[in-house]
Design a protein around this motif. Structure first.
Motif, PDB file in Angstrom:
ATOM      1  N   VAL A   1     -11.789  30.952  57.038  1.00 15.19           N
ATOM      2  CA  VAL A   1     -10.638  31.422  57.826  1.00 15.19           C
ATOM      3  C   VAL A   1      -9.585  32.028  56.909  1.00 15.19           C
ATOM      4  N   PHE A   2      -9.309  31.345  55.816  1.00 10.52           N
ATOM      5  CA  PHE A   2      -8.265  31.803  54.904  1.00 10.52           C
ATOM      6  C   PHE A   2      -8.605  33.144  54.265  1.00 10.52           C
ATOM      7  N   THR A   3      -9.818  33.305  53.793  1.00  8.97           N
ATOM      8  CA  THR A   3     -10.176  34.530  53.082  1.00  8.97           C
ATOM      9  C   THR A   3     -10.177  35.751  53.999  1.00  8.97           C
ATOM     10  N   ASN A   4     -10.371  35.528  55.300  1.00  7.89           N
ATOM     11  CA  ASN A   4     -10.413  36.646  56.239  1.00  7.89           C
ATOM     12  C   ASN A   4      -9.090  36.877  56.957  1.00  7.89           C
ATOM     13  N   PHE A   5      -8.129  35.970  56.805  1.00  8.12           N
ATOM     14  CA  PHE A   5      -6.898  36.059  57.567  1.00  8.12           C
ATOM     15  C   PHE A   5      -5.975  37.147  57.025  1.00  8.12           C
ATOM     16  N   ASN A   6      -5.606  38.073  57.900  1.00 10.06           N
ATOM     17  CA  ASN A   6      -4.570  39.057  57.604  1.00 10.06           C
ATOM     18  C   ASN A   6      -4.769  39.737  56.259  1.00 10.06           C
ATOM     19  N   ARG A   7      -6.009  40.056  55.959  1.00  9.03           N
ATOM     20  CA  ARG A   7      -6.327  40.561  54.617  1.00  9.03           C
ATOM     21  C   ARG A   7      -5.608  41.865  54.290  1.00  9.03           C
ATOM     22  N   LYS A   8      -5.542  42.768  55.236  1.00 11.94           N
ATOM     23  CA  LYS A   8      -4.918  44.058  54.961  1.00 11.94           C
ATOM     24  C   LYS A   8      -3.450  43.897  54.602  1.00 11.94           C
ATOM     25  N   GLN A   9      -2.738  43.072  55.359  1.00  9.43           N
ATOM     26  CA  GLN A   9      -1.326  42.861  55.093  1.00  9.43           C
ATOM     27  C   GLN A   9      -1.120  42.219  53.727  1.00  9.43           C
ATOM     28  N   GLU A  10      -1.936  41.233  53.404  1.00  2.54           N
ATOM     29  CA  GLU A  10      -1.786  40.547  52.128  1.00  2.54           C
ATOM     30  C   GLU A  10      -2.126  41.464  50.966  1.00  2.54           C
ATOM     31  N   ASN A  11      -3.084  42.379  51.168  1.00  4.69           N
ATOM     32  CA  ASN A  11      -3.406  43.337  50.119  1.00  4.69           C
ATOM     33  C   ASN A  11      -2.171  44.125  49.725  1.00  4.69           C
ATOM     34  N   GLN A  12      -1.354  44.476  50.703  1.00  6.47           N
ATOM     35  CA  GLN A  12      -0.160  45.253  50.437  1.00  6.47           C
ATOM     36  C   GLN A  12       0.916  44.396  49.779  1.00  6.47           C
ATOM     37  N   LYS A  13       1.079  43.175  50.261  1.00  2.14           N
ATOM     38  CA  LYS A  13       2.150  42.316  49.760  1.00  2.14           C
ATOM     39  C   LYS A  13       1.928  41.870  48.323  1.00  2.14           C
ATOM     40  N   ARG A  14       0.711  41.532  47.962  1.00  3.62           N
ATOM     41  CA  ARG A  14       0.503  40.892  46.686  1.00  3.62           C
ATOM     42  C   ARG A  14       0.596  41.845  45.495  1.00  3.62           C
ATOM     43  N   LEU A  15       0.664  43.142  45.760  1.00  6.61           N
ATOM     44  CA  LEU A  15       0.831  44.084  44.668  1.00  6.61           C
ATOM     45  C   LEU A  15       2.148  43.867  43.952  1.00  6.61           C
ATOM     46  N   GLY A  16       3.092  43.169  44.591  1.00  8.80           N
ATOM     47  CA  GLY A  16       4.403  42.978  43.999  1.00  8.80           C
ATOM     48  C   GLY A  16       4.592  41.656  43.291  1.00  8.80           C
ATOM     49  N   PHE A  17       3.532  40.890  43.037  1.00  7.62           N
ATOM     50  CA  PHE A  17       3.679  39.558  42.446  1.00  7.62           C
ATOM     51  C   PHE A  17       4.398  39.604  41.101  1.00  7.62           C
ATOM     52  N   ILE A  18       3.887  40.382  40.160  1.00  2.90           N
ATOM     53  CA  ILE A  18       4.497  40.440  38.830  1.00  2.90           C
ATOM     54  C   ILE A  18       5.877  41.070  38.898  1.00  2.90           C
ATOM     55  N   GLY A  19       6.011  42.140  39.679  1.00  6.72           N
ATOM     56  CA  GLY A  19       7.313  42.794  39.796  1.00  6.72           C
ATOM     57  C   GLY A  19       8.364  41.870  40.376  1.00  6.72           C
ATOM     58  N   THR A  20       7.983  41.108  41.400  1.00  6.20           N
ATOM     59  CA  THR A  20       8.911  40.158  42.009  1.00  6.20           C
ATOM     60  C   THR A  20       9.343  39.101  41.006  1.00  6.20           C
ATOM     61  N   LEU A  21       8.385  38.578  40.248  1.00  9.98           N
ATOM     62  CA  LEU A  21       8.692  37.555  39.255  1.00  9.98           C
ATOM     63  C   LEU A  21       9.640  38.098  38.194  1.00  9.98           C
ATOM     64  N   LYS A  22       9.398  39.323  37.755  1.00 12.42           N
ATOM     65  CA  LYS A  22      10.270  39.934  36.754  1.00 12.42           C
ATOM     66  C   LYS A  22      11.680  40.136  37.291  1.00 12.42           C
ATOM     67  N   ASN A  23      11.786  40.576  38.533  1.00 15.21           N
ATOM     68  CA  ASN A  23      13.107  40.789  39.140  1.00 15.21           C
ATOM     69  C   ASN A  23      13.880  39.491  39.250  1.00 15.21           C
ATOM     70  N   ILE A  24      13.200  38.441  39.663  1.00 21.38           N
ATOM     71  CA  ILE A  24      13.857  37.132  39.788  1.00 21.38           C
ATOM     72  C   ILE A  24      14.350  36.658  38.437  1.00 21.38           C
ATOM     73  N   PHE A  25      13.492  36.788  37.419  1.00 23.55           N
ATOM     74  CA  PHE A  25      13.878  36.325  36.092  1.00 23.55           C
ATOM     75  C   PHE A  25      15.054  37.128  35.561  1.00 23.55           C
ATOM     76  N   THR A  26      15.025  38.457  35.771  1.00 23.81           N
ATOM     77  CA  THR A  26      16.111  39.306  35.284  1.00 23.81           C
ATOM     78  C   THR A  26      17.431  38.945  35.923  1.00 23.81           C
ATOM     79  N   ARG A  27      17.420  38.699  37.243  1.00 28.37           N
ATOM     80  CA  ARG A  27      18.654  38.309  37.941  1.00 28.37           C
ATOM     81  C   ARG A  27      19.187  36.983  37.399  1.00 28.37           C
ATOM     82  N   GLY A  28      18.253  36.091  37.088  1.00 28.58           N
ATOM     83  CA  GLY A  28      18.680  34.785  36.589  1.00 28.58           C
ATOM     84  C   GLY A  28      19.268  34.839  35.199  1.00 28.58           C
ATOM     85  N   ARG A  29      19.013  35.924  34.443  1.00 27.95           N
ATOM     86  CA  ARG A  29      19.535  36.047  33.089  1.00 27.95           C
ATOM     87  C   ARG A  29      20.837  36.835  33.034  1.00 27.95           C
ATOM     88  N   ASP A  30      21.204  37.446  34.169  1.00 29.75           N
ATOM     89  CA  ASP A  30      22.436  38.251  34.184  1.00 29.75           C
ATOM     90  C   ASP A  30      23.688  37.364  34.123  1.00 29.75           C
TER      91      ASP A  30
END
Length: 288
Positions: free
Chosen positions: A259-288
């Motif tokens: 169920v998990f591997t097939n759930f909303n796969r297309k949407q998640e494909n789009q969202k997860r491209l930002g994992f590293i970018g999101t982490l970098k943005n969060i870290f940068t804000r925390g260092r300001d």
């Protein structure tokens, strides 16, 4: 010099291809079977032909290697302090499951200096381009840096038992993450269920609370029964999914995984491209 060369090599990995789904397995409190779920869930993914790695992020209490019956020589801690490269900390079981042990003292490094964070993101980029699924087995606590990582990770699997404290703490954890990222995808798993007809009590209550108080939809993956094969597998240091594939708990876990591997796969494909970018943005804000 070796670290700089490795960093450059990993950053120059081909950008083509689909990035791994990043998943955090969390619980509001300890002792609910979170890490046991992670190891068995990972093997269920392997059965589907997926390439999987578990990253043990349980600060100071990591036990993934114990549940897998392994004694790794190197850990994530060794990589973060610069004494080992990324490939030397990736361990593999006979079944083909890769895992990274957290290592003792990881709590001290989790405040993340600039150099530490750079190494962390290089490692995560490498994992995303190497695997189909990257599972982060998180600790029960919620430090500032742990929450930042959870916000960046694509999907959250929440493990809860029917104990009132487990349900309350799981809701608090989800609420905290939701307040930081309302679009986060949550999946609920009821564990150690003793009554088949009332097994969904915990996850239904969590789903209801998230909908009523936060107007947030969550997905129930299902529930896993309390079975003696679980304790036997822990003692044997081998996942029950391998030792007892025909047990009810193994069959239900396999269904959950499908169920998990097939759930909303297309949407998640789009969202997860930002994992590293999101982490970098969060870290940068925390260092300001």
């Amino acid at each position: 010099m070796r670290d700089q060369a490795e960093s450059l090599r990993l950053k120059m990995l081909a950008s083509s291809g689909e990035l791994a789904r990043t998943i955090a397995v969390v619980s509001g409190k300890g002792g609910v079977g979170k890490s046991n779920f992670s190891t068995n869930f990972a093997h269920a993914l392997l059965k589907q032909g997926k390439k999987v790695v578990i990253v043990d992020m349980d600060i100071g209490m990591g036990n993934i290697h114990i549940l897998l019956g392994k004694s790794p020589q190197h850990s994530l801690m060794d990589y973060l302090i610069g004494t080992e490269g990324i490939n030397s900390i990736i361990n593999q079981t006979e079944e083909g499951l890769d895992f990274i042990s957290g290592g003792s003292g990881l709590e001290a490094i989790m405040e993340w200096s600039d150099d530490t964070f750079e190494r962390l993101t290089v490692a995560f980029e490498h994992l995303q381009r190497t695997y189909d699924f990257v599972l982060f087995d998180m600790g029960a606590g919620a430090t500032k840096r742990v929450i930042e990582l959870l916000i960046a990770i694509d999907e959250i699997i929440v493990i809860s038992t029917n104990e009132p404290t487990s349900i309350t703490d799981a809701y608090s954890m989800m609420k905290f993450i939701f307040m930081k990222d309302p679009d986060k995808s949550f999946y609920l798993v009821g564990n150690r269920v003793t009554k088949a007809n009332g097994g969904n009590d915990a996850v239904l209550r969590l789903q209801f609370a998230m909908k009523k108080f936060l107007q947030k939809e969550t997905t129930i993956l299902g529930f896993l029964p309390e079975e003696t094969v679980v304790q036997k597998s822990v003692i044997a240091q081998t996942p029950y999914f391998l030792t007892h594939p025909n047990a009810l708990i193994s069959k239900r876990l396999l269904t959950m995984t499908e169920v998990f591997t097939n759930f909303n796969r297309k949407q998640e494909n789009q969202k997860r491209l930002g994992f590293i970018g999101t982490l970098k943005n969060i870290f940068t804000r925390g260092r300001d």
